[in-house]
Enzyme design. Structure first.
Site, short mmCIF file in Angstrom:
data_model
loop_
_atom_site.label_atom_id
_atom_site.label_comp_id
_atom_site.label_asym_id
_atom_site.label_seq_id
_atom_site.Cartn_x
_atom_site.Cartn_y
_atom_site.Cartn_z
N ASP A 48 0.84 -1.18 0.18
CA ASP A 48 -0.08 0.21 -0.18
C ASP A 48 0.85 1.37 0.03
OD1 ASP A 48 -2.15 -1.84 -0.06
OD2 ASP A 48 -2.70 -1.21 2.17
N MET A 80 -6.37 -2.85 -4.26
CA MET A 80 -6.14 -2.76 -2.66
C MET A 80 -5.63 -1.34 -2.35
SD MET A 80 -4.30 -6.43 -1.48
CE MET A 80 -5.41 -7.67 -1.21
N HIS A 85 -5.62 -10.25 -4.32
CA HIS A 85 -4.37 -10.78 -3.82
C HIS A 85 -3.55 -11.15 -5.15
CE1 HIS A 85 -7.03 -11.37 -0.26
NE2 HIS A 85 -5.57 -11.02 0.56
N THR A 86 -3.79 -11.04 -6.18
CA THR A 86 -3.06 -11.04 -7.53
C THR A 86 -2.07 -9.93 -7.31
OG1 THR A 86 -4.96 -11.74 -8.62
CG2 THR A 86 -3.03 -11.10 -10.01
O1 F6P Z 1 -2.06 -4.12 4.02
C1 F6P Z 1 -2.20 -4.42 2.76
C2 F6P Z 1 -3.31 -5.13 2.36
O2 F6P Z 1 -2.98 -5.35 0.84
C3 F6P Z 1 -4.47 -4.05 2.21
O3 F6P Z 1 -4.56 -3.21 0.95
C4 F6P Z 1 -5.78 -5.17 2.24
O4 F6P Z 1 -6.87 -4.47 2.63
C5 F6P Z 1 -5.31 -6.18 3.03
O5 F6P Z 1 -3.68 -6.19 3.00
C6 F6P Z 1 -5.80 -7.46 3.04
O6 F6P Z 1 -5.01 -8.33 3.35
P1 F6P Z 1 -5.70 -9.99 3.83
O7 F6P Z 1 -6.60 -10.30 2.96
O8 F6P Z 1 -4.48 -10.72 3.64
O9 F6P Z 1 -6.04 -9.62 5.08
#
Ligand code: F6P
Length: 341
Positions: free
Chosen positions: A127, A169, A271-272
């Protein structure tokens, strides 16, 4: 010295490059010994380790993810968690820790430092929202993945005369949306920093169709309409109090289809953006962070975090890592607005 290494929070391309650099210089230059803690703070909390020497870090530079595993374990939310960590480190003869993580992992590192644990931090997050460093590794990779997706979505959107909404994200900071949107030629970019006016977005979409192009809208998962709030997947909170975001892209596509009468589709990159091999920029940044982190440990300069300032790697107090969330400033958003519609 015997040094523990851990990676916490959401994974990020470049984590393995940091681990490799820490171990290669730590063993090769300084003659230290390493122990890998598994799954973030869960490793030292439960005493779960894996061997970590030169053979274990061979070939990992281009690999995404983390060979150590990760989790969002918060030892401060577990009864006696901190004491267990201290005891486990003492039992294993671990003198210091290199903690690689974002706001949450480094927040724990900061508190542990205050309680006498020797920690050096390495900032990580796709981020790019940590105030203490100009860039975090993983961000460049995420932006490139999103840009490639936008390039592809342009052609399918044109073929079907559709609007495509691309959700990326970015919980509180819209850096990925801003950079991927600019690089990919998006027609509208929507960020968490500035609530958006749906009527304005509809206008931009219509202008775009009038000129016979299909609109591509890039939106951060944390973006909100003027009269709405963040859209969450469910009400559950993780150990650091975060909700799971997601759904704003579909909501917007639905609204645009209804309001413009043209088909709209949402693509959630999810998550890609975090998976796979890091870009050259991220490999180099992660490697430099690792090299400087092990220097700090070797010098006993604990309670510090490595950070990028301009082109140099510096050390800053660990507490600075979590002090300020780096959001997109209005003037950066205004630059992008020149391309809207
Ligand atoms: O903090 C990084 C990040 O990619 C955010 O942008 C996102 O909201 C979060 O992680 C989601 O991560 P996870 O699905 O692993 O909880």
């Amino acid at each position: 010295m015997r040094i523990g290494v851990l990676t916490g929070g959401g994974d990020c391309p470049g984590l393995n490059a940091v681990i490799r650099a820490v171990v290669r210089k730590g063993v090769g230059t300084y003659g230290h010994e390493f122990v890998g803690f598994r799954d973030g703070w869960k490793g030292p909390l439960e005493g779960i380790t894996r061997p970590l020497g030169i053979p274990e870090v061979r070939g990992i530079l281009p690999r995404g993810g983390t060979i150590l595993g990760s989790s969002r374990t918060n030892p401060f939310k577990i009864e006696g968690g901190v004491e267990r960590i201290k005891q486990n480190l003492a039992d294993m003869g671990v003198d210091a820790l290199v903690a690689i993580g974002g706001e949450d992992t480094l927040g724990v590192a900061t508190k542990l430092t205050e309680l006498g644990v020797n920690v050096v931090g390495v900032p990580k997050t796709i981020d790019n929202d940590l105030g203490a460093t100009d860039f975090t590794f993983g961000f460049d990779t995420a932006v490139n993945i999103a840009m490639e997706a936008i390039d592809r979505l342009h052609t399918t959107a044109e073929s079907h005369h559709r609007t495509v909404v691309v959700e990326v994200m970015g919980r509180h900071a819209g850096w990925i949306a801003l950079h991927a949107g600019l690089a990919g030629g998006a027609n509208v970019i929507l960020l968490p920093e500035q609530k958006f006016d749906l009527d304005k977005v509809v206008e931009h979409v219509e202008t775009r169709f009038q000129t016979n192009y299909s609109p591509i809208i890039v939106i951060s998962e944390g973006a909100m309409p003027t009269d709405g709030d963040m859209i969450t997947l469910n009400g559950e909170l993780d150990a650091f109090g975060h909700v799971r975001l997601g759904g704003i892209g579909n909501w917007l596509a639905d609204q645009l289809e209804k309001r413009t009468g043209k088909e709209a589709r949402a693509v959630v990159l999810g998550h890609t953006q975090r998976g796979g091999t890091p870009t050259a920029f991220d490999r180099v940044l992660a490697t430099r962070f690792g090299l400087h982190a092990i220097d700090a440990v070797h010098e006993g300069d604990f309670g510090k975090m490595v950070a990028l300032r301009s082109t140099e790697i510096v050390r800053v107090p660990l507490a600075d890592a979590t002090r300020e969330l780096k959001t997109v400033p209005p003037h950066r958003y205004a630059e992008a607005e020149a391309f809207f519609g």
